[in-house]
Design an enzyme around this catalytic site. Structure first.
Site, PDB file in Angstrom:
ATOM      1  N   TYR A   1     -14.640  -2.575   9.297  1.00 40.33           N
ATOM      2  CA  TYR A   1     -13.235  -2.158   9.422  1.00 40.33           C
ATOM      3  C   TYR A   1     -12.750  -2.400  10.845  1.00 40.33           C
ATOM      4  O   TYR A   1     -11.687  -2.985  11.068  1.00 40.33           O
ATOM      5  CB  TYR A   1     -13.150  -0.674   9.056  1.00 40.33           C
ATOM      6  CG  TYR A   1     -11.809  -0.016   9.271  1.00 40.33           C
ATOM      7  CD1 TYR A   1     -10.694  -0.378   8.530  1.00 40.33           C
ATOM      8  CD2 TYR A   1     -11.677   1.018  10.207  1.00 40.33           C
ATOM      9  CE1 TYR A   1      -9.467   0.268   8.713  1.00 40.33           C
ATOM     10  CE2 TYR A   1     -10.460   1.662  10.382  1.00 40.33           C
ATOM     11  CZ  TYR A   1      -9.361   1.283   9.641  1.00 40.33           C
ATOM     12  OH  TYR A   1      -8.159   1.918   9.816  1.00 40.33           O
TER      13      TYR A   1
ATOM     14  N   ARG B   1      -2.016  -0.939  -7.893  1.00 38.87           N
ATOM     15  CA  ARG B   1      -1.898  -0.243  -9.177  1.00 38.87           C
ATOM     16  C   ARG B   1      -0.490  -0.377  -9.745  1.00 38.87           C
ATOM     17  O   ARG B   1       0.488  -0.442  -8.986  1.00 38.87           O
ATOM     18  CB  ARG B   1      -2.194   1.251  -8.985  1.00 38.87           C
ATOM     19  CG  ARG B   1      -3.693   1.564  -9.008  1.00 38.87           C
ATOM     20  CD  ARG B   1      -3.934   3.008  -8.693  1.00 38.87           C
ATOM     21  NE  ARG B   1      -3.781   3.273  -7.272  1.00 38.87           N
ATOM     22  CZ  ARG B   1      -3.335   4.407  -6.755  1.00 38.87           C
ATOM     23  NH1 ARG B   1      -2.949   5.387  -7.540  1.00 38.87           N
ATOM     24  NH2 ARG B   1      -3.243   4.571  -5.452  1.00 38.87           N
TER      25      ARG B   1
ATOM     26  N   GLY C   1       0.827  -1.210   0.000  1.00 39.86           N
ATOM     27  CA  GLY C   1       0.000   0.000   0.000  1.00 39.86           C
ATOM     28  C   GLY C   1       0.859   1.256   0.000  1.00 39.86           C
ATOM     29  O   GLY C   1       0.525   2.258   0.623  1.00 39.86           O
TER      30      GLY C   1
ATOM     31  N   ASP D   1      -1.350  -7.764  -5.076  1.00 35.18           N
ATOM     32  CA  ASP D   1      -2.626  -7.874  -4.388  1.00 35.18           C
ATOM     33  C   ASP D   1      -2.305  -8.678  -3.127  1.00 35.18           C
ATOM     34  O   ASP D   1      -1.924  -9.848  -3.217  1.00 35.18           O
ATOM     35  CB  ASP D   1      -3.619  -8.611  -5.296  1.00 35.18           C
ATOM     36  CG  ASP D   1      -4.904  -8.976  -4.570  1.00 35.18           C
ATOM     37  OD1 ASP D   1      -4.962  -8.833  -3.332  1.00 35.18           O
ATOM     38  OD2 ASP D   1      -5.844  -9.428  -5.243  1.00 35.18           O
TER      39      ASP D   1
HETATM   40  C1  AKB Z   1     -10.604   5.924   9.246  1.00 35.94           C
HETATM   41  O1  AKB Z   1     -11.210   6.998   9.432  1.00 35.94           O
HETATM   42  O2  AKB Z   1     -11.157   4.906   8.821  1.00 35.94           O
HETATM   43  C2  AKB Z   1      -9.140   5.859   9.615  1.00 35.94           C
HETATM   44  C3  AKB Z   1      -8.939   5.340  10.988  1.00 35.94           C
HETATM   45  C4  AKB Z   1      -9.223   6.182  12.163  1.00 35.94           C
HETATM   46  O3  AKB Z   1      -8.550   4.219  11.142  1.00 35.94           O
HETATM   47  N1  AKB Z   1      -8.545   7.155   9.476  1.00 35.94           N
END
Ligand code: AKB
Length: 331
Positions: A134, A34, A6, A45
């Protein structure tokens, strides 16, 4: 030799320069999804184990900064992809680290915390009940790092980054992106519609501090590190309204309104102020930039970049010297 995954992302692009300065240009291999015509660069990847292994073995990699990943807001649009990239990518790194005795840096995030986490002075060890995919990948990732460190002796090191503010490369797909967007709007459009409420207060950090933290943690004595999941880390906490007010001191014509979208709920689930005592004790973490110093430097650096790259700057003809900008930056 070092590998950065990355490398063209927000943190990667700054980290490459810092590592090149420290270890030499020929010691830093960049990678990303990319294609690029850079000399020391491979397309990768991170979910592709075989390709990853080929690169590590061909270049005799000994250290990986594994930055490839999907951030919080984009992760809510593509949860399946977020899991694939963030978890399978990290799992590949840890497996390869085990096989080839690699040292690893991997960024976790304040997104490991959730609605039941204490919001003020969030402790190192506390409730982690993330409300986003996330965040779920970051909690899982932290546990994987800790497991590989304890079970297989993998030297993996990590910090829970807050929102990061920088001028070299735009962040993409994060909830804290509003902080960076506000600077660009101040210099390019004079008005910004912020996607979180004015009272949204989050932990943030200026990029030089984030780079300093990574370099310091990676060169710390392994015996001093008591946390192998991920260290709490912070520098500044401010609300969207406080950031706007600080920018407006330098750009008096700048205006801002607030139109919260789905990212508000993500921001509301995160802490306001983090306790990073453990990182300070174990490896001497110490941020240098407060709000006013960060805003002043960010505006200064960004104004130079925008002018140089030919971006239209409101009230500013790029053929004119920078002093015609409507910003007042005291030295
Ligand atoms: C996000 O906003 O997803 C990131 C983080 C705080 O991990 N900047």
């Amino acid at each position: 030799m070092l590998l950065i995954t990355g490398s063209q992302g927000q943190i990667g692009s700054d980290l490459v320069t810092a590592l090149q300065n420290r270890y030499g240009v020929d010691q830093v291999l960049e990678s990303g999804r990319r294609a690029s015509d850079k000399n020391l660069y491979e397309t990768l990847d991170v979910t592709n184990h075989q390709r990853f292994r080929e690169i590590i073995s061909a270049y005799k990699i000994d250290t990986i900064y594994h930055l490839a990943g999907i951030l919080s807001a984009k992760g809510e649009c593509y949860p399946e992809r977020c899991w694939q990239v963030n978890i399978h990518g990290l799992k590949n790194v840890l497996e390869l680290a085990k096989k080839y005795s690699l040292k690893v840096f991997w960024p976790s995030s304040i997104a490991v915390f959730g609605p039941h986490t204490p919001k003020q002075n969030t402790p190192q060890t506390t409730i982690e009940d993330p409300a986003t995919m996330y965040g779920i990948t970051k909690v899982t990732g932290e546990l994987l790092c800790q497991y590989y460190a304890q079970r297989f002796g993998v030297d993996v090191r990590s910090v829970r980054f807050p929102g990061i503010i920088s001028y070299q490369t735009l962040p993409g797909g994060g909830t804290t992106d509003f902080a960076v967007e506000m600077f660009y709007a101040a210099l390019q459009q004079t008005h910004y519609t912020c996607f979180v409420r004015p009272d949204t207060r989050l932990p943030m950090m200026y990029m030089p501090d984030a780079i300093g933290a990574m370099l310091k943690l990676m060169s710390a004595d392994a015996a001093a590190l008591t946390v192998r999941s991920s260290y709490n880390l912070t520098a500044i906490s401010f609300s969207a309204a406080e950031l706007f007010a600080e920018i407006q001191k330098h750009v008096p014509t700048f205006t801002c309104d607030y139109c919260p979208d789905y990212r508000q709920a993500i921001a509301d689930s995160w802490p306001s102020i983090i306790d990073d005592t453990q990182a300070r004790q174990d490896w001497g973490w110490q941020p240098t930039y407060g709000l006013s110093a960060m805003v002043k430097d960010m505006l200064h650096q960004l104004a130079m970049r925008i002018e140089g790259s030919g971006f239209p700057v409101a009230g500013f003809d790029s053929a004119q010297p920078a002093k015609s900008l409507s910003i007042q930056i005291s030295q």
